[in-house]
Design a protein around this motif. Structure first.
Motif, PDB file in Angstrom:
ATOM      1  N   MET A  32       0.844  -1.179   0.000  1.00 17.10           N
ATOM      2  CA  MET A  32       0.000   0.000   0.000  1.00 17.10           C
ATOM      3  C   MET A  32       0.891   1.244   0.000  1.00 17.10           C
ATOM      4  SD  MET A  32      -3.190   0.919   2.397  1.00 17.10           S
ATOM      5  CE  MET A  32      -2.698   2.110   3.606  1.00 17.10           C
ATOM      6  N   ARG A  33       0.509   2.202  -0.819  1.00 17.22           N
ATOM      7  CA  ARG A  33       1.273   3.439  -0.939  1.00 17.22           C
ATOM      8  C   ARG A  33       0.927   4.410   0.180  1.00 17.22           C
ATOM      9  NH1 ARG A  33       1.179   7.119  -6.193  1.00 17.22           N
ATOM     10  NH2 ARG A  33       2.793   8.459  -5.444  1.00 17.22           N
ATOM     11  N   HIS A  34       1.939   5.068   0.722  1.00 14.95           N
ATOM     12  CA  HIS A  34       1.730   6.025   1.813  1.00 14.95           C
ATOM     13  C   HIS A  34       1.155   7.324   1.238  1.00 14.95           C
ATOM     14  CE1 HIS A  34       2.109   7.237   5.858  1.00 14.95           C
ATOM     15  NE2 HIS A  34       3.097   8.080   5.688  1.00 14.95           N
ATOM     16  N   PRO A  35       0.062   7.862   1.798  1.00 18.81           N
ATOM     17  CA  PRO A  35      -0.601   9.038   1.228  1.00 18.81           C
ATOM     18  C   PRO A  35       0.068  10.370   1.545  1.00 18.81           C
ATOM     19  CG  PRO A  35      -1.773   8.339   3.189  1.00 18.81           C
ATOM     20  CD  PRO A  35      -0.671   7.326   2.942  1.00 18.81           C
ATOM     21  N   THR A  36       1.223  10.366   2.164  1.00 16.09           N
ATOM     22  CA  THR A  36       1.875  11.621   2.544  1.00 16.09           C
ATOM     23  C   THR A  36       2.128  12.511   1.337  1.00 16.09           C
ATOM     24  OG1 THR A  36       2.937  10.517   4.395  1.00 16.09           O
ATOM     25  CG2 THR A  36       3.841  12.627   3.742  1.00 16.09           C
ATOM     26  N   GLY A  37       2.634  11.948   0.258  1.00 14.65           N
ATOM     27  CA  GLY A  37       2.907  12.748  -0.944  1.00 14.65           C
ATOM     28  C   GLY A  37       1.654  13.410  -1.477  1.00 14.65           C
ATOM     29  N   SER A  38       0.549  12.696  -1.488  1.00 17.42           N
ATOM     30  CA  SER A  38      -0.716  13.248  -1.967  1.00 17.42           C
ATOM     31  C   SER A  38      -1.181  14.394  -1.071  1.00 17.42           C
ATOM     32  CB  SER A  38      -1.799  12.170  -2.005  1.00 17.42           C
ATOM     33  OG  SER A  38      -1.467  11.168  -2.919  1.00 17.42           O
ATOM     34  N   LEU A  39      -1.032  14.195   0.230  1.00 17.49           N
ATOM     35  CA  LEU A  39      -1.446  15.244   1.169  1.00 17.49           C
ATOM     36  C   LEU A  39      -0.584  16.497   1.023  1.00 17.49           C
ATOM     37  CD1 LEU A  39      -2.132  13.088   4.350  1.00 17.49           C
ATOM     38  CD2 LEU A  39      -3.807  14.178   2.855  1.00 17.49           C
ATOM     39  N   VAL A  40       0.689  16.304   0.816  1.00 14.60           N
ATOM     40  CA  VAL A  40       1.599  17.441   0.633  1.00 14.60           C
ATOM     41  C   VAL A  40       1.234  18.196  -0.644  1.00 14.60           C
ATOM     42  CG1 VAL A  40       3.986  18.093   0.137  1.00 14.60           C
ATOM     43  CG2 VAL A  40       3.483  16.477   1.976  1.00 14.60           C
ATOM     44  N   ARG A  41       0.946  17.470  -1.724  1.00 13.61           N
ATOM     45  CA  ARG A  41       0.557  18.116  -2.977  1.00 13.61           C
ATOM     46  C   ARG A  41      -0.762  18.867  -2.822  1.00 13.61           C
ATOM     47  NH1 ARG A  41       2.795  13.425  -4.787  1.00 13.61           N
ATOM     48  NH2 ARG A  41       0.803  12.362  -5.036  1.00 13.61           N
ATOM     49  N   LEU A  42      -1.719  18.264  -2.125  1.00 17.71           N
ATOM     50  CA  LEU A  42      -3.009  18.912  -1.897  1.00 17.71           C
ATOM     51  C   LEU A  42      -2.837  20.187  -1.078  1.00 17.71           C
ATOM     52  CD1 LEU A  42      -6.074  18.993  -2.072  1.00 17.71           C
ATOM     53  CD2 LEU A  42      -6.159  17.498  -0.067  1.00 17.71           C
ATOM     54  N   ALA A  43      -2.075  20.094   0.000  1.00 14.21           N
ATOM     55  CA  ALA A  43      -1.834  21.283   0.840  1.00 14.21           C
ATOM     56  C   ALA A  43      -1.113  22.359   0.042  1.00 14.21           C
ATOM     57  CB  ALA A  43      -1.019  20.902   2.074  1.00 14.21           C
ATOM     58  N   GLY A  44      -0.147  21.959  -0.783  1.00 14.28           N
ATOM     59  CA  GLY A  44       0.571  22.916  -1.616  1.00 14.28           C
ATOM     60  C   GLY A  44      -0.346  23.603  -2.614  1.00 14.28           C
ATOM     61  N   ALA A  45      -1.254  22.845  -3.213  1.00 17.54           N
ATOM     62  CA  ALA A  45      -2.186  23.429  -4.176  1.00 17.54           C
ATOM     63  C   ALA A  45      -3.100  24.439  -3.501  1.00 17.54           C
ATOM     64  CB  ALA A  45      -3.014  22.320  -4.839  1.00 17.54           C
ATOM     65  N   VAL A  46      -3.586  24.108  -2.311  1.00 15.87           N
ATOM     66  CA  VAL A  46      -4.447  25.033  -1.566  1.00 15.87           C
ATOM     67  C   VAL A  46      -3.676  26.298  -1.213  1.00 15.87           C
ATOM     68  CG1 VAL A  46      -5.712  25.359   0.602  1.00 15.87           C
ATOM     69  CG2 VAL A  46      -5.970  23.231  -0.692  1.00 15.87           C
ATOM     70  N   MET A  47      -2.438  26.139  -0.771  1.00 15.18           N
ATOM     71  CA  MET A  47      -1.625  27.305  -0.399  1.00 15.18           C
ATOM     72  C   MET A  47      -1.323  28.174  -1.612  1.00 15.18           C
ATOM     73  SD  MET A  47       0.832  25.384   2.371  1.00 15.18           S
ATOM     74  CE  MET A  47       1.995  26.699   2.529  1.00 15.18           C
ATOM     75  N   CYS A  48      -1.062  27.573  -2.755  1.00 13.68           N
ATOM     76  CA  CYS A  48      -0.805  28.348  -3.978  1.00 13.68           C
ATOM     77  C   CYS A  48      -2.039  29.142  -4.381  1.00 13.68           C
ATOM     78  CB  CYS A  48      -0.391  27.422  -5.118  1.00 13.68           C
ATOM     79  SG  CYS A  48       1.283  26.807  -4.962  1.00 13.68           S
ATOM     80  N   GLU A  49      -3.200  28.507  -4.293  1.00  8.53           N
ATOM     81  CA  GLU A  49      -4.437  29.201  -4.637  1.00  8.53           C
ATOM     82  C   GLU A  49      -4.683  30.378  -3.700  1.00  8.53           C
ATOM     83  OE1 GLU A  49      -9.203  28.341  -5.056  1.00  8.53           O
ATOM     84  OE2 GLU A  49      -7.819  26.649  -5.048  1.00  8.53           O
TER      85      GLU A  49
END
Length: 76
Positions: A1-18
């Motif tokens: 199973m893949r660890h979701p940390t990378g996805s969460l970091v990308r999501l948080a980064g996208a929100v912060m950029c917006e």
């Protein structure tokens, strides 16, 4: 199973950029607007000098009432 940390970091980064884009569009005043804020006419009321101490006391009461109401709403 893949660890979701990378996805969460990308999501948080996208929100912060917006959010950064929104802030960049609205947080700066034009030079004309800044001049309005520092215009000598704005430091006086239409009826003469402003009683800043009275205005500060009224603003403080309004803020305290708002915070008190927010506390009551949160407690309900």
């Amino acid at each position: 199973m893949r660890h979701p940390t990378g996805s969460l970091v990308r999501l948080a980064g996208a929100v912060m950029c917006e959010q950064d884009e929104i802030w960049q569009e609205s947080r700066y005043f034009s030079e004309a607007r800044m001049n309005e804020l520092y215009d000598d006419g704005r430091t006086r009321g239409t009826d003469g000098p402003v009683d800043w101490a009275r205005l500060e006391a009224e603003a403080r009461k309004m803020l305290e009432s708002g915070l008190e109401l927010a506390d009551r709403v949160e407690a309900a």
